[in-house]
Design a protein around this motif. Structure first.
Motif, PDB file in Angstrom:
ATOM      1  N   ASP A 151      30.536  25.152  56.523  1.00 41.41           N
ATOM      2  CA  ASP A 151      29.631  25.625  55.471  1.00 41.41           C
ATOM      3  C   ASP A 151      29.650  27.150  55.382  1.00 41.41           C
ATOM      4  OD1 ASP A 151      27.163  24.580  53.682  1.00 41.41           O
ATOM      5  OD2 ASP A 151      26.660  26.511  54.572  1.00 41.41           O
ATOM      6  N   ASP A 152      29.701  27.814  56.527  1.00 45.36           N
ATOM      7  CA  ASP A 152      29.737  29.282  56.534  1.00 45.36           C
ATOM      8  C   ASP A 152      30.979  29.814  55.827  1.00 45.36           C
ATOM      9  OD1 ASP A 152      27.366  29.371  57.904  1.00 45.36           O
ATOM     10  OD2 ASP A 152      28.257  29.879  59.846  1.00 45.36           O
ATOM     11  N   CYS A 153      32.108  29.169  56.069  1.00 42.71           N
ATOM     12  CA  CYS A 153      33.359  29.581  55.419  1.00 42.71           C
ATOM     13  C   CYS A 153      33.243  29.420  53.903  1.00 42.71           C
ATOM     14  CB  CYS A 153      34.529  28.758  55.955  1.00 42.71           C
ATOM     15  SG  CYS A 153      36.118  29.114  55.184  1.00 42.71           S
ATOM     16  N   CYS A 154      32.712  28.292  53.460  1.00 39.27           N
ATOM     17  CA  CYS A 154      32.533  28.057  52.024  1.00 39.27           C
ATOM     18  C   CYS A 154      31.577  29.079  51.427  1.00 39.27           C
ATOM     19  CB  CYS A 154      31.993  26.651  51.776  1.00 39.27           C
ATOM     20  SG  CYS A 154      33.148  25.320  52.171  1.00 39.27           S
ATOM     21  N   ASN A 155      30.495  29.338  52.126  1.00 37.09           N
ATOM     22  CA  ASN A 155      29.504  30.297  51.650  1.00 37.09           C
ATOM     23  C   ASN A 155      30.097  31.693  51.515  1.00 37.09           C
ATOM     24  OD1 ASN A 155      27.275  32.424  52.243  1.00 37.09           O
ATOM     25  ND2 ASN A 155      26.134  30.600  51.612  1.00 37.09           N
ATOM     26  N   GLU A 156      30.834  32.106  52.538  1.00 41.30           N
ATOM     27  CA  GLU A 156      31.429  33.445  52.513  1.00 41.30           C
ATOM     28  C   GLU A 156      32.453  33.569  51.395  1.00 41.30           C
ATOM     29  OE1 GLU A 156      32.084  37.349  54.560  1.00 41.30           O
ATOM     30  OE2 GLU A 156      30.467  36.016  53.930  1.00 41.30           O
ATOM     31  N   PHE A 157      33.252  32.540  51.206  1.00 43.92           N
ATOM     32  CA  PHE A 157      34.259  32.565  50.142  1.00 43.92           C
ATOM     33  C   PHE A 157      33.597  32.698  48.778  1.00 43.92           C
ATOM     34  CE2 PHE A 157      36.759  30.553  46.839  1.00 43.92           C
ATOM     35  CZ  PHE A 157      38.017  31.088  47.028  1.00 43.92           C
ATOM     36  N   TRP A 158      32.696  31.772  48.451  1.00 43.11           N
ATOM     37  CA  TRP A 158      32.131  31.758  47.103  1.00 43.11           C
ATOM     38  C   TRP A 158      31.194  32.931  46.867  1.00 43.11           C
ATOM     39  CZ3 TRP A 158      34.605  29.159  43.675  1.00 43.11           C
ATOM     40  CH2 TRP A 158      35.310  28.006  44.034  1.00 43.11           C
ATOM     41  N   ASN A 159      30.506  33.387  47.889  1.00 42.11           N
ATOM     42  CA  ASN A 159      29.647  34.560  47.729  1.00 42.11           C
ATOM     43  C   ASN A 159      30.471  35.804  47.411  1.00 42.11           C
ATOM     44  OD1 ASN A 159      26.972  35.930  47.998  1.00 42.11           O
ATOM     45  ND2 ASN A 159      28.015  36.966  49.677  1.00 42.11           N
ATOM     46  N   THR A 160      31.614  35.956  48.085  1.00 42.23           N
ATOM     47  CA  THR A 160      32.428  37.152  47.885  1.00 42.23           C
ATOM     48  C   THR A 160      33.217  37.087  46.590  1.00 42.23           C
ATOM     49  OG1 THR A 160      32.607  37.314  50.293  1.00 42.23           O
ATOM     50  CG2 THR A 160      34.037  38.745  49.005  1.00 42.23           C
ATOM     51  N   VAL A 161      33.468  35.894  46.078  1.00 37.52           N
ATOM     52  CA  VAL A 161      34.093  35.768  44.757  1.00 37.52           C
ATOM     53  C   VAL A 161      33.287  36.559  43.729  1.00 37.52           C
ATOM     54  CG1 VAL A 161      34.411  34.135  42.836  1.00 37.52           C
ATOM     55  CG2 VAL A 161      35.345  33.604  45.095  1.00 37.52           C
ATOM     56  N   THR A 162      31.968  36.567  43.858  1.00 44.34           N
ATOM     57  CA  THR A 162      31.136  37.280  42.880  1.00 44.34           C
ATOM     58  C   THR A 162      31.365  38.789  42.937  1.00 44.34           C
ATOM     59  OG1 THR A 162      29.201  37.540  44.347  1.00 44.34           O
ATOM     60  CG2 THR A 162      29.384  35.482  43.106  1.00 44.34           C
ATOM     61  N   TYR A 163      31.723  39.296  44.114  1.00 39.84           N
ATOM     62  CA  TYR A 163      32.020  40.727  44.236  1.00 39.84           C
ATOM     63  C   TYR A 163      33.347  41.069  43.557  1.00 39.84           C
ATOM     64  CZ  TYR A 163      28.184  41.246  47.548  1.00 39.84           C
ATOM     65  OH  TYR A 163      26.939  41.283  48.121  1.00 39.84           O
ATOM     66  N   VAL A 164      34.313  40.163  43.680  1.00 44.97           N
ATOM     67  CA  VAL A 164      35.581  40.368  42.983  1.00 44.97           C
ATOM     68  C   VAL A 164      35.334  40.409  41.475  1.00 44.97           C
ATOM     69  CG1 VAL A 164      37.902  39.463  42.561  1.00 44.97           C
ATOM     70  CG2 VAL A 164      36.864  39.219  44.836  1.00 44.97           C
ATOM     71  N   VAL A 165      34.531  39.469  40.993  1.00 44.90           N
ATOM     72  CA  VAL A 165      34.201  39.428  39.563  1.00 44.90           C
ATOM     73  C   VAL A 165      33.490  40.703  39.144  1.00 44.90           C
ATOM     74  CG1 VAL A 165      32.776  38.248  37.843  1.00 44.90           C
ATOM     75  CG2 VAL A 165      34.138  36.910  39.458  1.00 44.90           C
ATOM     76  N   LYS A 166      32.562  41.170  39.960  1.00 45.14           N
ATOM     77  CA  LYS A 166      31.847  42.403  39.649  1.00 45.14           C
ATOM     78  C   LYS A 166      32.829  43.568  39.489  1.00 45.14           C
ATOM     79  CE  LYS A 166      28.443  43.456  42.408  1.00 45.14           C
ATOM     80  NZ  LYS A 166      27.666  44.022  43.543  1.00 45.14           N
ATOM     81  N   GLY A 167      33.784  43.664  40.411  1.00 45.32           N
ATOM     82  CA  GLY A 167      34.774  44.737  40.326  1.00 45.32           C
ATOM     83  C   GLY A 167      35.612  44.651  39.066  1.00 45.32           C
ATOM     84  N   LEU A 168      35.993  43.440  38.696  1.00 42.14           N
ATOM     85  CA  LEU A 168      36.804  43.264  37.488  1.00 42.14           C
ATOM     86  C   LEU A 168      36.010  43.613  36.238  1.00 42.14           C
ATOM     87  CD1 LEU A 168      38.687  39.960  38.386  1.00 42.14           C
ATOM     88  CD2 LEU A 168      39.558  42.301  38.506  1.00 42.14           C
ATOM     89  N   CYS A 169      34.773  43.152  36.166  1.00 45.59           N
ATOM     90  CA  CYS A 169      33.959  43.410  34.976  1.00 45.59           C
ATOM     91  C   CYS A 169      33.599  44.890  34.838  1.00 45.59           C
ATOM     92  CB  CYS A 169      32.685  42.568  35.024  1.00 45.59           C
ATOM     93  SG  CYS A 169      32.970  40.801  34.781  1.00 45.59           S
ATOM     94  N   ARG A 170      33.494  45.581  35.939  1.00 43.33           N
ATOM     95  CA  ARG A 170      33.204  47.022  35.912  1.00 43.33           C
ATOM     96  C   ARG A 170      34.471  47.864  35.726  1.00 43.33           C
ATOM     97  NH1 ARG A 170      29.050  47.833  41.027  1.00 43.33           N
ATOM     98  NH2 ARG A 170      27.107  47.326  39.920  1.00 43.33           N
ATOM     99  N   ARG A 171      35.606  47.191  35.676  1.00 42.67           N
ATOM    100  CA  ARG A 171      36.899  47.881  35.621  1.00 42.67           C
ATOM    101  C   ARG A 171      37.121  48.729  36.880  1.00 42.67           C
ATOM    102  NH1 ARG A 171      39.971  45.941  31.154  1.00 42.67           N
ATOM    103  NH2 ARG A 171      38.436  45.145  29.673  1.00 42.67           N
ATOM    104  N   GLU A 172      36.738  48.170  37.991  1.00 38.34           N
ATOM    105  CA  GLU A 172      36.950  48.816  39.294  1.00 38.34           C
ATOM    106  C   GLU A 172      37.909  47.929  40.089  1.00 38.34           C
ATOM    107  OE1 GLU A 172      32.427  50.713  39.455  1.00 38.34           O
ATOM    108  OE2 GLU A 172      32.928  48.964  40.694  1.00 38.34           O
ATOM    109  N   ILE A 173      39.178  47.999  39.725  1.00 32.58           N
ATOM    110  CA  ILE A 173      40.150  47.043  40.245  1.00 32.58           C
ATOM    111  C   ILE A 173      40.376  47.192  41.745  1.00 32.58           C
ATOM    112  CG2 ILE A 173      42.219  48.457  39.788  1.00 32.58           C
ATOM    113  CD1 ILE A 173      43.555  45.764  38.862  1.00 32.58           C
ATOM    114  N   LEU A 174      40.308  48.399  42.282  1.00 36.14           N
ATOM    115  CA  LEU A 174      40.522  48.556  43.721  1.00 36.14           C
ATOM    116  C   LEU A 174      39.387  47.919  44.514  1.00 36.14           C
ATOM    117  CD1 LEU A 174      41.981  52.176  44.015  1.00 36.14           C
ATOM    118  CD2 LEU A 174      43.180  49.986  43.861  1.00 36.14           C
TER     119      LEU A 174
END
Length: 284
Positions: A151-174
């Motif tokens: 469960d921890d692995c799943c939680n960490e994966f899906w929670n961090t996906v939102t940070y990747v999305v945030k970076g893309l939407c802000r145009r902060e690709i790095l």
């Protein structure tokens, strides 16, 4: 390039002649019978010494081992300080031999054997170790996940996906790439390793950084993993993220089924979030 025999003779001749060196050990891949030998393997050597400062105050004694192309001393660095005990010399020589030589106080000899099991004694002048250990990579074997770990692995994966999305939407690709590589991908590979374990057992290692993973998964799965590494544009980042999500979804669902664990709701919730944010991104 000097041969393995020449390197060991050089190290042991030096240690035998120096009274300050009381024990010599070999660590790492050269002690692991499950690792195919090649010329890129480091010689991970430890000298247990009676007087650390007499060695560390001057580097000239290291010239005995060959002409160095480069050397790093982690414990003597300000930008990348080491937190490990002892003092290390990471050396690449002009014949392409790589040696990582560590000095430790002789008083730490017994404790040292509790740190890692991939250790072989090359020299023990004082007979300090009555029963020399047999090197084993058991500490690096695949770990059987508990339901909480899954469960921890799943939680960490899906929670961090939102940070990747945030970076893309802000145009902060790095920012997006960093979270993709440092967390999302690591959890994907962890889940794939658990799938391998459920299929082939948890009594072996897939290597540092999962370097042997391709030996244990299907060609199709391996190809799909590699497809997630294209991140050189925003469009490719979105594609790679979605491929990562799809792969994690399939693999984690299979692992859950095989182990009898509950597949958590993170996937459905976050997949919907990603779809909404991606739609808004392309409509801007």
């Amino acid at each position: 390039m000097r041969t393995e025999k020449q390197i060991y003779e050089m190290i042991l001749n030096f240690a035998q002649a120096d009274e300050r060196i009381r024990m010599v050990t070999l660590e790492g891949s050269r002690t692991n019978v499950n690792i195919p030998p090649d010329d890129f393997q480091d010689y991970d050597i430890t000298f247990f010494v009676t007087d650390m400062e007499s060695f560390t105050k001057d580097d000239k004694w290291l010239d005995r081992f060959g002409k160095r192309l480069i050397m790093q001393k982690p414990e003597d660095m300000e930008l990348f300080p080491s937190i490990e005990p002892g003092f290390s010399y990471l050396m690449l020589f002009d014949d392409d031999v790589k040696m990582d030589l560590t000095l430790l106080p002789v008083d730490l000899a017994e404790e040292y054997f509790t740190w890692d099991k991939l250790v072989k004694i090359l020299l023990d002048k004082d007979g300090r170790i009555a029963l020399p250990p047999v090197p084993t990579d058991m500490d690096y074997h695949l770990k059987y996940p508990t339901a909480r770990m899954f469960d921890d692995c799943c939680n960490e994966f899906w929670n961090t996906v939102t940070y990747v999305v945030k970076g893309l939407c802000r145009r902060e690709i790095l920012f997006a790439i960093d979270h993709m590589n440092e967390i999302v991908r690591k959890e994907l590979l962890r889940m794939v390793s658990w799938l391998v374990g459920t299929q082939k057992g948890f009594d072996f290692s897939i290597g540092k950084n999962a370097k042997f993973l391709d030996r244990y998964v299907t060609d199709e799965l391996w190809h799909r993993i590699l497809e997630t590494y294209r991140m050189d544009s925003y469009s490719h980042m979105w594609e790679s993220l979605e491929k990562c999500m799809a792969l994690f979804r399939e693999v984690s669902a299979e692992v859950a089924e095989r182990l009898g664990y509950i597949y958590p709701a993170y996937d459905g919730n976050i997949s919907g979030y990603v779809a909404r944010q991606k739609k808004s991104y392309w409509e801007e």
